[in-house]
Enzyme design. Structure first.
Site, short mmCIF file in Angstrom:
data_model
loop_
_atom_site.label_atom_id
_atom_site.label_comp_id
_atom_site.label_asym_id
_atom_site.label_seq_id
_atom_site.Cartn_x
_atom_site.Cartn_y
_atom_site.Cartn_z
N HIS A 29 3.07 -6.84 4.56
CA HIS A 29 1.71 -6.38 4.89
C HIS A 29 1.40 -6.63 6.36
O HIS A 29 2.16 -7.28 7.08
CB HIS A 29 0.68 -7.14 4.03
N GLU A 35 1.80 -11.39 5.93
CA GLU A 35 0.92 -10.61 6.80
C GLU A 35 1.50 -10.77 8.21
O GLU A 35 1.38 -11.83 8.83
CB GLU A 35 -0.52 -11.14 6.73
N HIS A 51 0.83 -1.20 0.00
CA HIS A 51 0.00 0.00 0.00
C HIS A 51 0.87 1.27 0.00
O HIS A 51 2.07 1.21 -0.29
CB HIS A 51 -0.99 -0.02 1.16
N GLU A 62 -1.39 0.71 8.05
CA GLU A 62 -0.62 -0.42 7.53
C GLU A 62 0.52 0.07 6.64
O GLU A 62 1.63 -0.47 6.68
CB GLU A 62 -1.54 -1.35 6.75
#
Length: 323
Positions: free
Chosen positions: A205, A287, A113, A150
């Site tokens: 992430h 993650e 992101h 994030e």
């Protein structure tokens, strides 16, 4: 005033004939003293390496600039005042490029992101081809309940990883470094790794699942051969990379594998992610934890824990590349 008492008598008056001798002695004393001083400074003291030697050396070499004086005193920790100054150290050549076990290896880190995506929703909602279908260019990502994004987490971990991996001699590239207003899109992220000819790519992430869902998981590419996507050649090496990353992540952070994805293995295979489908080099996602769980969030917002996370992921990459 003179004291006169028993046994003490006034001194007899000086005779006139002694006055010339007295005058001569008075005249000779300053000259003798001056001669002794000159001898000590120029001759006598210089013969034993004392202060006189320093004085003559300094005068022979000319005035010393403050910079060269400072360099001399910095040359050794045991220089003493009055000792012979040491020569200024010879300037050294620039440090050579870092060498290490990963020299010649190219690693791409993909910080998931972008913190600016929130201000560019129209751009990131644009659809791009991920091989099997079309999906949004990117998403905003998630955040903790306290507002820690994030995208901030992923970029911080990426920077820490870059430092660790460069120290091992690797060439490290980031898909974005907070240097663009939004994105890049998922197809471009894959393309960056492909064009770099990366030996390994890791996309960093943090998840946004429900409270109570805890732990990390590594996402592996499934076998895809459709449209612009063909992952068949990277499925095996990507799994090897993912397994090394997962194992080292546990060791470095002490975190447990996800309790809600992967059946306790910490591994999850997917065929719907453009960043994996379009990759032609070994690539995985990780993650690192669930931002929506308070206990995981406490870890993800800790700089000390993020350093451990970066260490674990990096160690996994090193292990994979060294076989």
């Amino acid at each position: 005033m003179s004291y006169v008492g028993p046994g003490f008598e006034p001194s007899p008056p000086r005779r006139p004939r002694r006055r010339p001798l007295t005058v001569a002695l008075v005249a000779l004393v300053p000259g003798a003293l001056l001669g002794w001083v000159v001898y000590e400074v120029v001759g006598g003291a210089g013969s034993d390496g004392g202060a006189g030697a320093v004085g003559t050396t300094a005068s022979a070499s000319g005035p010393v600039s403050p910079r060269s004086s400072a360099a001399s005193s910095a040359g050794s920790g045991d220089d003493k005042p009055g000792g012979t100054p040491k020569a200024s150290p010879t300037p050294t050549a620039s440090a050579p490029a870092v060498s290490g076990p990963l020299k010649g290896k190219v690693i791409v880190i993909d910080p998931g992101h972008n913190a600016g995506n929130f201000q560019h929703t129209a751009e990131i909602n644009r659809k791009v081809n991920i091989g099997t279908n079309w999906k949004e260019c990117d998403t905003t990502g998630t955040a903790t309940n306290s507002g820690y994004k994030e995208a901030e987490f992923t970029l911080d971990v990426a920077h820490r990883m870059r430092t660790l991996l460069q120290a091992q001699g690797a060439t490290v590239k980031l898909t974005q470094d907070g240097d663009r207003p939004f994105g890049p899109c998922v197809d471009e992220r894959a393309r960056i790794g492909n064009q770099a000819g990366a030996d390994a790519v890791v996309s960093v992430h943090a998840d946004g699942s429900g409270a109570g869902n805890r732990g990390f998981h590594v996402i592996l590419p499934g076998s895809v051969n459709e449209g612009a996507a063909d992952t068949r050649s990277i499925v095996g090496p990507s799994r090897a990379l993912g397994e090394r990353v997962a194992g080292n992540f546990v060791r470095a952070t002490g975190s447990a594998p996800s309790n809600y994805i992967g059946g306790g293995t910490g591994l999850d295979t997917r065929t719907d992610l453009g960043g994996l489908n379009l990759s032609t080099v070994p690539k995985v996602f990780i993650e690192c934890g669930n931002m929506r769980d308070s206990k995981d969030a406490a870890l993800l917002t800790s700089g000390a824990w993020r350093q451990k996370a970066a260490q674990g992921i990096s160690d996994g990459i090193v292990s994979f590349l060294r076989g």
